[in-house]
Design a protein around this motif. Structure first.
Motif, PDB file in Angstrom:
ATOM      1  N   PRO A   1       0.921  -1.238   0.028  1.00 17.61           N
ATOM      2  CA  PRO A   1      -0.227   0.056   0.143  1.00 17.61           C
ATOM      3  C   PRO A   1       0.594   1.305   0.106  1.00 17.61           C
ATOM      4  CG  PRO A   1      -0.016  -1.097   2.288  1.00 17.61           C
ATOM      5  CD  PRO A   1       0.689  -1.997   1.206  1.00 17.61           C
ATOM      6  N   ALA A   2       0.628   2.012  -0.759  1.00 17.98           N
ATOM      7  CA  ALA A   2       1.405   3.319  -1.221  1.00 17.98           C
ATOM      8  C   ALA A   2       0.248   4.472  -1.475  1.00 17.98           C
ATOM      9  CB  ALA A   2       2.491   3.607  -2.094  1.00 17.98           C
ATOM     10  N   LYS A   3      -0.353   4.974  -0.402  1.00 19.04           N
ATOM     11  CA  LYS A   3      -1.667   6.027  -0.560  1.00 19.04           C
ATOM     12  C   LYS A   3      -1.090   7.268  -1.313  1.00 19.04           C
ATOM     13  CE  LYS A   3      -5.341   8.038   1.910  1.00 19.04           C
ATOM     14  NZ  LYS A   3      -6.032   8.416   3.050  1.00 19.04           N
TER      15      LYS A   3
ATOM     16  N   TRP B   1      -0.309  10.583  -6.957  1.00 18.19           N
ATOM     17  CA  TRP B   1       0.596  10.816  -8.190  1.00 18.19           C
ATOM     18  C   TRP B   1       0.368  10.143  -9.401  1.00 18.19           C
ATOM     19  CZ3 TRP B   1       3.852  15.046  -8.178  1.00 18.19           C
ATOM     20  CH2 TRP B   1       4.191  15.524  -7.086  1.00 18.19           C
ATOM     21  N   LEU B   2       0.224   8.956  -8.995  1.00 18.13           N
ATOM     22  CA  LEU B   2      -0.579   7.900 -10.215  1.00 18.13           C
ATOM     23  C   LEU B   2      -1.687   8.516 -10.870  1.00 18.13           C
ATOM     24  CD1 LEU B   2       0.522   4.587  -8.492  1.00 18.13           C
ATOM     25  CD2 LEU B   2       1.693   5.498 -10.825  1.00 18.13           C
ATOM     26  N   TRP B   3      -2.640   8.765 -10.078  1.00 18.50           N
ATOM     27  CA  TRP B   3      -3.872   9.268 -10.485  1.00 18.50           C
ATOM     28  C   TRP B   3      -3.670  10.586 -11.537  1.00 18.50           C
ATOM     29  CZ3 TRP B   3      -8.323   7.245 -11.586  1.00 18.50           C
ATOM     30  CH2 TRP B   3      -9.022   6.407 -10.738  1.00 18.50           C
ATOM     31  N   VAL B   4      -2.866  11.463 -11.029  1.00 14.51           N
ATOM     32  CA  VAL B   4      -2.649  12.654 -11.853  1.00 14.51           C
ATOM     33  C   VAL B   4      -1.881  12.389 -13.354  1.00 14.51           C
ATOM     34  CG1 VAL B   4      -1.117  14.834 -11.786  1.00 14.51           C
ATOM     35  CG2 VAL B   4      -2.335  14.149  -9.823  1.00 14.51           C
ATOM     36  N   SER B   5      -0.941  11.365 -12.963  1.00 11.85           N
ATOM     37  CA  SER B   5      -0.187  11.140 -14.067  1.00 11.85           C
ATOM     38  C   SER B   5      -0.858  10.323 -15.268  1.00 11.85           C
ATOM     39  CB  SER B   5       1.043  10.055 -13.748  1.00 11.85           C
ATOM     40  OG  SER B   5       1.935  10.700 -12.905  1.00 11.85           O
ATOM     41  N   VAL B   6      -1.731   9.334 -14.830  1.00 14.35           N
ATOM     42  CA  VAL B   6      -2.911   8.795 -15.607  1.00 14.35           C
ATOM     43  C   VAL B   6      -3.573   9.730 -16.403  1.00 14.35           C
ATOM     44  CG1 VAL B   6      -4.762   7.184 -16.033  1.00 14.35           C
ATOM     45  CG2 VAL B   6      -2.713   6.492 -14.673  1.00 14.35           C
ATOM     46  N   ALA B   7      -3.974  10.860 -15.720  1.00 11.71           N
ATOM     47  CA  ALA B   7      -5.002  11.863 -16.381  1.00 11.71           C
ATOM     48  C   ALA B   7      -4.171  12.544 -17.270  1.00 11.71           C
ATOM     49  CB  ALA B   7      -5.648  12.829 -15.230  1.00 11.71           C
TER      50      ALA B   7
ATOM     51  N   HIS C   1      10.551   3.887  -5.447  1.00 11.91           N
ATOM     52  CA  HIS C   1      11.834   3.202  -4.941  1.00 11.91           C
ATOM     53  C   HIS C   1      12.048   3.295  -3.477  1.00 11.91           C
ATOM     54  CE1 HIS C   1      15.738   1.762  -6.010  1.00 11.91           C
ATOM     55  NE2 HIS C   1      16.335   2.655  -5.105  1.00 11.91           N
ATOM     56  N   LYS C   2      11.036   4.213  -2.832  1.00 13.57           N
ATOM     57  CA  LYS C   2      11.528   4.036  -1.229  1.00 13.57           C
ATOM     58  C   LYS C   2      10.568   3.081  -0.483  1.00 13.57           C
ATOM     59  CE  LYS C   2      10.094   8.299  -0.645  1.00 13.57           C
ATOM     60  NZ  LYS C   2       9.914   9.684   0.412  1.00 13.57           N
ATOM     61  N   SER C   3      10.023   2.091  -1.154  1.00 19.79           N
ATOM     62  CA  SER C   3       9.093   1.081  -0.686  1.00 19.79           C
ATOM     63  C   SER C   3      10.089  -0.258  -0.291  1.00 19.79           C
ATOM     64  CB  SER C   3       8.183   0.491  -2.005  1.00 19.79           C
ATOM     65  OG  SER C   3       8.789   0.089  -3.152  1.00 19.79           O
ATOM     66  N   PRO C   4       9.571  -1.074   0.412  1.00 20.35           N
ATOM     67  CA  PRO C   4      10.678  -1.984   1.163  1.00 20.35           C
ATOM     68  C   PRO C   4      11.355  -2.644  -0.182  1.00 20.35           C
ATOM     69  CG  PRO C   4       8.401  -2.088   1.959  1.00 20.35           C
ATOM     70  CD  PRO C   4       8.077  -1.127   0.896  1.00 20.35           C
ATOM     71  N   ALA C   5      12.481  -2.981   0.120  1.00 26.22           N
ATOM     72  CA  ALA C   5      13.450  -3.817  -0.749  1.00 26.22           C
ATOM     73  C   ALA C   5      12.795  -5.172  -1.243  1.00 26.22           C
ATOM     74  CB  ALA C   5      14.753  -3.987  -0.325  1.00 26.22           C
ATOM     75  N   GLY C   6      12.953  -5.500  -2.361  1.00 24.61           N
ATOM     76  CA  GLY C   6      12.267  -7.001  -2.924  1.00 24.61           C
ATOM     77  C   GLY C   6      10.945  -6.888  -2.961  1.00 24.61           C
TER      78      GLY C   6
ATOM     79  N   ILE D   1      -0.493  -2.665  -8.042  1.00 20.41           N
ATOM     80  CA  ILE D   1       0.451  -3.031  -7.021  1.00 20.41           C
ATOM     81  C   ILE D   1       0.948  -2.318  -5.778  1.00 20.41           C
ATOM     82  CG2 ILE D   1       1.823  -4.664  -8.684  1.00 20.41           C
ATOM     83  CD1 ILE D   1       4.155  -2.683  -8.505  1.00 20.41           C
ATOM     84  N   SER D   2       0.144  -0.944  -5.952  1.00 16.20           N
ATOM     85  CA  SER D   2       0.255  -0.210  -4.852  1.00 16.20           C
ATOM     86  C   SER D   2      -0.797  -0.160  -3.822  1.00 16.20           C
ATOM     87  CB  SER D   2       0.805   1.321  -5.216  1.00 16.20           C
ATOM     88  OG  SER D   2      -0.193   1.678  -6.207  1.00 16.20           O
ATOM     89  N   GLN D   3      -1.861  -0.959  -4.274  1.00 15.50           N
ATOM     90  CA  GLN D   3      -3.170  -0.992  -3.581  1.00 15.50           C
ATOM     91  C   GLN D   3      -2.991  -1.593  -2.278  1.00 15.50           C
ATOM     92  OE1 GLN D   3      -6.183  -3.302  -5.630  1.00 15.50           O
ATOM     93  NE2 GLN D   3      -4.724  -4.243  -6.669  1.00 15.50           N
ATOM     94  N   LYS D   4      -4.014  -1.585  -1.610  1.00 17.01           N
ATOM     95  CA  LYS D   4      -3.883  -2.282  -0.043  1.00 17.01           C
ATOM     96  C   LYS D   4      -4.173  -3.890  -0.178  1.00 17.01           C
ATOM     97  CE  LYS D   4      -6.220  -2.231   4.474  1.00 17.01           C
ATOM     98  NZ  LYS D   4      -6.952  -1.637   5.233  1.00 17.01           N
ATOM     99  N   PRO D   5      -3.200  -4.864   0.281  1.00 18.14           N
ATOM    100  CA  PRO D   5      -3.606  -6.229   0.196  1.00 18.14           C
ATOM    101  C   PRO D   5      -4.779  -6.701   0.752  1.00 18.14           C
ATOM    102  CG  PRO D   5      -1.168  -5.422   0.957  1.00 18.14           C
ATOM    103  CD  PRO D   5      -1.777  -4.209   1.059  1.00 18.14           C
TER     104      PRO D   5
END
Length: 349
Positions: free
Chosen positions: A193-195, A200-206, A282-287, A344-348
């Protein structure tokens, strides 16, 4: 879209079928780009879903098809010098574009019947499959409306606004099919999860959707030829004549200089947005999947911008087809990469 879909061996063939559909949609759009840039889109003046799959096989049937084309404004006003051989050349691309669309229908129906018999569909797939079928039908309808816009009056090309609508409906179908496949391939436990990233993704898609629409305007108006320079636009950072047409609003969609200026501006904005997205992901957990693919959209965008620059700067006499359709194809990859990041940035679960 329902979450009652299991990521397992039962549904994996369905996911592969959907990914084949993604590939075929991208191939169809690529063929549409070639058809547009070769001026082939108005060569077939009738729509025959069944027998239209068979091209003319005799001299007489070729002459008949050529005669129908000779009644169009494109021939009367632009291509009166065409011989039968010239006509066969443009006919091929439009025929192949329509044949590919028919093949997509066959693949969808055949796969649907096979998986229905094998009972691979879960209850949660019923609604999405119906929507998928309706989106495919809508795309075909919009395509024919677009073609019809170039067969009447004094039009020698299809209407560029209808061309953009046709392209964007194809993108809706592409994204929906891809998301459907991801639901059957990627376990929600693999998501992170990366709220803030999703904003930013919403804005970029628009911004990207607007960019793709203006890319269609560029293609429909052959706007690249109006200013085949970079980084300047015919020697200017902000070119004159952006608002020369009346009413002013029409410049946003009809003025070739304004269309190219906006298309470039959106590219620069998108470049910055994707740089931020890459840094934040890139600041999300490694792996994590998010970390491993954090720079994917930005990398694709760099290639997209390079191809755009090369397309514009090589459009002095005519638009380079190979560069232009590659630019369009990478644009689709960029859209899918953003959808992947969004997934892949949505809540599990």
């Amino acid at each position: 879209m329902s979450t009652d879909m299991l990521v397992n061996a039962r549904t994996r063939p369905v996911a592969i079928w959907l990914l084949v559909g993604v590939f075929m949609i991208m191939g169809q759009v690529w063929l549409g780009g070639v058809t547009r840039l070769t001026g082939s889109g108005l060569s077939i003046t009738e729509w025959d879903p069944i027998m239209g799959a068979i091209p003319p096989l005799s001299h007489e049937t070729w002459e008949k098809a050529f005669h129908l084309y000779q009644q169009t404004p494109q021939y009367q006003l632009e291509n009166r010098y065409f011989t039968l051989q010239d006509f066969k050349r443009i006919y091929f691309w439009e025929w192949l574009h329509r044949l590919w669309a028919r093949a997509m229908g066959v693949v969808f129906i055949a796969g649907f019947v096979i998986f229905l018999v094998q009972r691979r569909f879960t209850r949660g797939m019923v609604g999405p499959l119906v929507i998928l079928f309706l989106l495919g039908g809508l795309q075909g309808l919009v395509g024919w409306i677009m073609v019809k816009s170039g067969l009447t009056g004094e039009h020698t090309r299809v209407n560029h606004i209808k061309l953009a609508i046709h392209f964007l409906t194809a993108m809706v179908l592409l994204v929906y099919t891809f998301w459907f496949a991801l639901l059957l391939l990627v376990r929600r436990q693999q998501c992170f999860p990366a709220k803030s990233l999703r904003v930013w993704l919403w804005v970029s898609v628009a911004v990207l959707v607007a960019q793709l629409a203006y890319g269609s305007f560029m293609a429909g108006l052959h706007a690249a030829m109006a200013a085949p320079t970079w980084p300047d636009i015919n020697g200017y950072a902000i070119p004159p004549g952006l608002w020369r047409e009346k009413p002013p609003f029409s410049n946003l969609v009809n003025n070739v200089i304004t269309v190219q200026f906006i298309h470039r501006l959106l590219a620069y904005v998108l470049f910055i947005l994707l740089l931020v997205i890459g840094w934040k992901a890139h600041k999300s957990p490694a792996g994590s999947l998010l970390r491993r693919t954090s720079w994917l959209p930005f990398g694709i965008a760099c290639l997209q911008i390079l191809l755009g620059i090369l397309t514009v700067t090589h459009s002095h006499v005519h638009i380079p087809i190979a560069l232009a359709v590659s630019h369009q194809f990478v644009g689709m990859l960029l859209l899918l990469s953003l959808i992947w990041m969004f997934f892949i940035s949505q809540k599990p679960a």
